[in-house]
Design a protein around this motif. Structure first.
Motif, PDB file in Angstrom:
ATOM      1  N   GLU A  53      43.594  39.130  51.632  1.00  0.00           N
ATOM      2  CA  GLU A  53      43.978  38.970  53.023  1.00  0.00           C
ATOM      3  C   GLU A  53      45.293  39.712  53.271  1.00  0.00           C
ATOM      4  O   GLU A  53      46.246  39.589  52.503  1.00  0.00           O
ATOM      5  CB  GLU A  53      44.146  37.485  53.358  1.00  0.00           C
TER       6      GLU A  53
ATOM      7  N   ASP B  28      35.872  39.085  49.631  1.00  0.00           N
ATOM      8  CA  ASP B  28      35.846  37.618  49.610  1.00  0.00           C
ATOM      9  C   ASP B  28      37.224  36.977  49.526  1.00  0.00           C
ATOM     10  O   ASP B  28      37.377  35.796  49.870  1.00  0.00           O
ATOM     11  CB  ASP B  28      35.006  37.129  48.419  1.00  0.00           C
ATOM     12  N   HIS B  29      38.219  37.729  49.061  1.00  0.00           N
ATOM     13  CA  HIS B  29      39.480  37.067  48.733  1.00  0.00           C
ATOM     14  C   HIS B  29      40.712  37.663  49.386  1.00  0.00           C
ATOM     15  O   HIS B  29      41.593  36.928  49.830  1.00  0.00           O
ATOM     16  CB  HIS B  29      39.687  37.079  47.205  1.00  0.00           C
TER      17      HIS B  29
ATOM     18  N   GLN C 218      40.725  40.201  56.476  1.00  0.00           N
ATOM     19  CA  GLN C 218      40.175  39.769  55.193  1.00  0.00           C
ATOM     20  C   GLN C 218      39.314  40.897  54.651  1.00  0.00           C
ATOM     21  O   GLN C 218      38.442  41.412  55.355  1.00  0.00           O
ATOM     22  CB  GLN C 218      39.342  38.499  55.327  1.00  0.00           C
TER      23      GLN C 218
ATOM     24  N   ARG D 167      47.099  37.294  50.641  1.00  0.00           N
ATOM     25  CA  ARG D 167      46.339  36.719  49.525  1.00  0.00           C
ATOM     26  C   ARG D 167      45.857  37.847  48.621  1.00  0.00           C
ATOM     27  O   ARG D 167      45.295  38.833  49.088  1.00  0.00           O
ATOM     28  CB  ARG D 167      45.156  35.902  50.046  1.00  0.00           C
TER      29      ARG D 167
ATOM     30  N   GLY E 140      43.875  39.608  45.162  1.00  0.00           N
ATOM     31  CA  GLY E 140      42.508  39.615  44.643  1.00  0.00           C
ATOM     32  C   GLY E 140      42.103  41.042  44.317  1.00  0.00           C
ATOM     33  O   GLY E 140      42.953  41.911  44.138  1.00  0.00           O
TER      34      GLY E 140
END
Length: 239
Positions: free
Chosen positions: A179, A176-177, A173, A225, A227
């Motif tokens: 992945e 914060d976002h 990670q 993920r 971001g």
């Protein structure tokens, strides 16, 4: 578990041109924003790269505006002579004709159609600061990271070289976002022998990587993920 932070972020708007280090960028499903979104192909539809034209590495491409999802910012290309050209304009096309010395097509992939794994294998290529330092020691010369065309350099709390190779199948990670899942080794080729400064070749680097690292340096990751990431973002290894 906190393992370190992001030390460098590099994207390559044009495949096989030197890229740009940025303070922050979006991480898309295919990788860093706009990474390898522009390229050249030969008359047979194959990518033209440093492998065929080592001098390509002496051209640096940067996005000259804000990241947008419906279009790319204008690409500015700095030539070895110091001129700054714009991707797609007439002067740029003339320069590329002289550089490539063959019939070539200019390719631009839309955000929705950048090939997944535009860097040949997976979406993102990363390496640690400790691994770069160790390779410098093994090679006996200062390693210019541009040779390896990685996207991320991670500064790890544990300075054990090649620690990132222990993370296959695990997730990171970033901030914060974002992945990522660490997938596999990056197997190296002649591209790392080409000096980004003058395009001269030094086979001893590849020989060192083959001998000391079984031809592995850096690891590939896929995006789980999306971001935004920034320099200094903390990096966590997830169970």
């Amino acid at each position: 578990m906190l393992v370190g932070h992001v030390q460098e972020i590099t994207r390559h708007p044009v495949k096989s041109f030197t890229g740009e280090q940025v303070q922050k960028t979006k991480v898309m499903g295919y990788g860093l924003y706009g990474d390898r979104s522009h390229a050249f192909k030969d008359k047979n539809g194959k990518f033209l790269t440093i492998t065929q034209v080592p001098e390509m590495v002496r051209y640096q491409a940067v996005f000259s505006g804000e990241e947008a999802l419906d279009h790319y910012p204008e690409i500015q290309v700095k030539t070895p002579s110091g001129n700054v050209l714009t991707w797609g304009d007439t002067v740029f096309q003339e320069e590329m004709d002289q550089l490539l010395k063959q019939e070539a097509s200019f390719v631009e992939y839309s955000q929705a159609h950048i090939p997944l794994g535009a860097i040949e294998e997976e979406s993102i290529l990363l390496v640690s600061d400790a691994s770069i330092a160790k390779l410098t020691e093994l090679w006996g010369k200062e390693v210019d990271g541009r040779r390896f065309r990685h996207n991320l350099v991670l500064s790890l709390m544990n300075k054990k070289p090649f620690l990132e190779e222990k993370w296959f199948g695990k997730r990171l990670q970033i901030g914060d976002h974002v992945e990522l899942e660490i997938k596999r080794h990056c197997e190296r080729c002649m591209i790392i022998t080409v000096d980004p400064t003058d395009s001269k070749r030094d086979p001893s680097l590849l020989k060192t990587v083959v001998k000391e690292r079984k031809n592995h340096f850096g690891v590939y990751a896929s995006v789980i993920r999306t971001g935004e990431i920034s320099l200094g973002d903390q990096v966590f290894l997830k169970d």
